[in-house]
Design an enzyme around this catalytic site. Structure first.
Site, PDB file in Angstrom:
ATOM      1  N   GLU A 184      16.779  -9.511  -7.193  1.00 12.01           N
ATOM      2  CA  GLU A 184      15.926  -9.072  -8.316  1.00 12.01           C
ATOM      3  C   GLU A 184      15.866  -7.552  -8.438  1.00 12.01           C
ATOM      4  OE1 GLU A 184      11.686  -8.537  -8.207  1.00 12.01           O
ATOM      5  OE2 GLU A 184      11.534  -9.885  -6.496  1.00 12.01           O
ATOM      6  N   LYS A 195       2.301 -12.125  -0.145  1.00  8.63           N
ATOM      7  CA  LYS A 195       1.318 -11.208   0.438  1.00  8.63           C
ATOM      8  C   LYS A 195      -0.082 -11.763   0.257  1.00  8.63           C
ATOM      9  CE  LYS A 195       3.722  -6.848  -0.055  1.00  8.63           C
ATOM     10  NZ  LYS A 195       4.588  -6.681  -1.220  1.00  8.63           N
TER      11      LYS A 195
HETATM   12  N1  PSU Z   1       5.012  -9.493  -4.660  1.00  9.86           N
HETATM   13  C1  PSU Z   1       5.516  -8.678  -3.721  1.00  9.86           C
HETATM   14  N2  PSU Z   1       6.470  -7.801  -4.068  1.00  9.86           N
HETATM   15  C2  PSU Z   1       6.941  -7.720  -5.359  1.00  9.86           C
HETATM   16  C3  PSU Z   1       6.423  -8.588  -6.333  1.00  9.86           C
HETATM   17  C4  PSU Z   1       5.459  -9.458  -5.951  1.00  9.86           C
HETATM   18  O1  PSU Z   1       5.094  -8.753  -2.577  1.00  9.86           O
HETATM   19  O2  PSU Z   1       7.815  -6.897  -5.642  1.00  9.86           O
HETATM   20  C5  PSU Z   1       6.957  -8.536  -7.740  1.00  9.86           C
HETATM   21  C6  PSU Z   1       8.070  -9.585  -7.913  1.00  9.86           C
HETATM   22  O3  PSU Z   1       9.021  -9.113  -8.838  1.00  9.86           O
HETATM   23  C7  PSU Z   1       7.303 -10.753  -8.488  1.00  9.86           C
HETATM   24  C8  PSU Z   1       6.322 -10.044  -9.394  1.00  9.86           C
HETATM   25  O4  PSU Z   1       8.112 -11.682  -9.188  1.00  9.86           O
HETATM   26  O5  PSU Z   1       5.931  -8.902  -8.660  1.00  9.86           O
HETATM   27  C9  PSU Z   1       5.128 -10.906  -9.745  1.00  9.86           C
HETATM   28  O6  PSU Z   1       4.347 -10.260 -10.699  1.00  9.86           O
HETATM   29  P1  PSU Z   1       3.126 -11.039 -11.407  1.00  9.86           P
HETATM   30  O7  PSU Z   1       2.121 -11.308 -10.317  1.00  9.86           O
HETATM   31  O8  PSU Z   1       2.621 -10.091 -12.438  1.00  9.86           O
HETATM   32  O9  PSU Z   1       3.710 -12.280 -11.971  1.00  9.86           O
END
Ligand code: PSU
Ligand code: MN
Length: 305
Positions: free
Chosen positions: A26, A161
Site C-alpha cells: 500500500e 493498533k
Molecule cells: N493503521 C496503522 N497504520 C496505517 C493505517 C492504519 O496502524 O498506516 C492506514 C492504512 O492505510 C489503513 C488506513 O488502511 O490508515 C485506515 O484509515 P481509516 O481508519 O480512516 O479507514
C-alpha cells in the site's frame, strides 16, 4: 483486458500472466505513515524483501487519476516527498480522484480493490483500520473491514493498533465472515506488541497453510478476504506500558480536539509517533519487513497450488 483506468506495471503484468507470485503493497504507509526520507527507504527496502522471498512487488497508488499496480522508484520517491499533501484515498474517494486526474495514497481498502482488479491475491501492510474506540456513538468504523468482507485478497498485517477498539474490530470481522488468522500465535497482535489480550479464530504456522486456506476460500466460492495477523519480531516489540500510555493520551487528545472522519486515523497515528519518538518508527519499519517476507513466501506457495 484490464480495466481502462488501471495501469499494471510491465514486470507485474508479465509475472501475473506467467502465474508467478506477486505481492501488493500500500501507499498510505509511504505518504502518511512515515516521515521522508525513511518512508521512501522503507518502501524500496520492502520491495527488495518481497523479491528476496520469491515474489514480484506491486506497490499500489493513484497517480494523475490512473490506478497503478506497480510503481517505479521515481514514483515511490514522488509519493514519499509529497507526503501528507497526497489525498488519503479510501473507497469513497476513488471516483472523484480518478475523474479529476488527481493523486491518491491507497489505504488497505483501495489497495485491496486495485490489487483485485489487477489479479493480485496477496497484500502486505503494517496495520489495518478497524472499529474506533467510542464507535458506539461516533460510528467510526474503517472501510477496511468492509473491504475484507467483500474483496478476495489476503491481507498480511501486524494486527491493529490499540488506537482502535480491538474487541469490537474482531466482532465486526466475525459478523462479516472474515477469517482472522494468527501466524504462529493464538492471540491478536497489537502492531507494536505481540499480544493484545484478544484471541484469534485460528493459528496457522506456515506459508503453505495460509496459501491452502486462501485457495479453499476461493474454491468454495466464498466472497471476501482473509486477515493474517503476524506478530512483530520480539526484538523490535515495544513495552506495552509505554505504547499504551501514548495511545491513551492520543485518543483523549483527539476527543478534546473533536477530530473525526478520515482525519481520525492519521491524527492518532501522528500523535502516537510524536509521544513515542524514534522507537515506534523503528518498530513500524521492522514489522512491515516481517509482513512483506511472509506475504512473499505465501504468494510463492499459492502460485504452486
Ligand atoms: N493503521 C496503522 N497504520 C496505517 C493505517 C492504519 O496502524 O498506516 C492506514 C492504512 O492505510 C489503513 C488506513 O488502511 O490508515 C485506515 O484509515 P481509516 O481508519 O480512516 O479507514
Ligand atoms: Mn474512520
Amino acid at each position: 483486458m484490464y480495466n481502462s483506468y488501471l495501469d499494471v506495471n510491465p514486470e507485474v503484468a508479465a509475472a501475473l500472466a506467467a502465474g508467478k507470485p506477486v505481492v501488493a503493497l500500500e501507499s498510505t504507509i509511504i505518504s502518511h505513515g512515515m516521515p521522508y526520507p525513511q518512508n521512501v527507504e522503507t518502501a524500496l527496502a520492502v520491495e527488495n524483501i518481497v523479491r528476496e522471498n520469491g515474489a514480484v512487488p506491486a506497490t499500489i497508488a493513484i497517480l494523475g487519476g490512473r490506478l497503478k499496480a506497480g510503481l517505479t522508484k521515481d514514483e515511490i520517491e514522488y509519493l514519499g516527498k509529497a507526503g501528507q499533501k497526497v489525498t488519503k484515498a479510501s473507497r469513497r474517494d476513488l471516483p472523484v480522484l480518478v475523474a479529476k486526474g488527481m493523486d491518491g495514497a491507497t489505504t488497505v481498502t483501495t489497495t485491496m480493490m486495485i490489487a483485485h482488479m489487477a489479479g493480485i491475491s496477496i497484500f502486505a501492510t503494517g496495520g489495518i483500520g478497524g472499529v474506533h474506540r467510542g464507535a458506539e456513538t461516533t460510528m467510526d468504523i474503517s472501510a477496511d473491514l468492509e473491504e475484507l468482507a467483500n474483496t478476495p485478497v489476503m491481507v498480511v498485517c501486524a494486527g491493529a493498533k490499540a488506537i482502535l477498539d480491538l474487541g469490537l474490530t474482531l466482532e465486526y470481522l466475525e459478523t462479516h465472515g472474515v477469517p482472522v488468522i494468527g501466524y504462529g500465535t493464538k492471540e491478536l497482535p497489537a502492531f507494536y506488541t505481540r499480544t493484545s489480550g484478544f484471541g484469534v479464530d485460528y493459528e496457522l504456522d506456515t506459508p503453505e497453510e495460509l496459501a491452502k486456506t486462501f485457495k479453499v476460500q476461493r474454491d468454495l466460492g466464498l466472497k471476501g478476504g482473509i486477515l493474517v495477523t503476524n506478530p512483530i519480531p520480539a526484538e523490535y516489540s515495544m513495552d506495552p506500558a509505554v505504547i499504551n500510555r501514548a495511545i491513551d493520551e492520543a485518543v483523549a487528545q483527539s476527543v478534546l480536539e473533536g477530530v473525526h472522519g478520515k482525519a481520525a486515523t492519521p491524527y492518532l497515528l501522528a500523535k502516537v509517533k510524536e509521544l513515542t519518538g524514534g522507537e515506534s518508527l523503528e518498530s513500524n519499519i521492522h514489522l512491515v519487513f516481517n509482513n512483506a517476507a511472509l506475504a512473499a513466501k505465501t504468494a510463492a506457495a499459492y502460485a504452486k497450488l
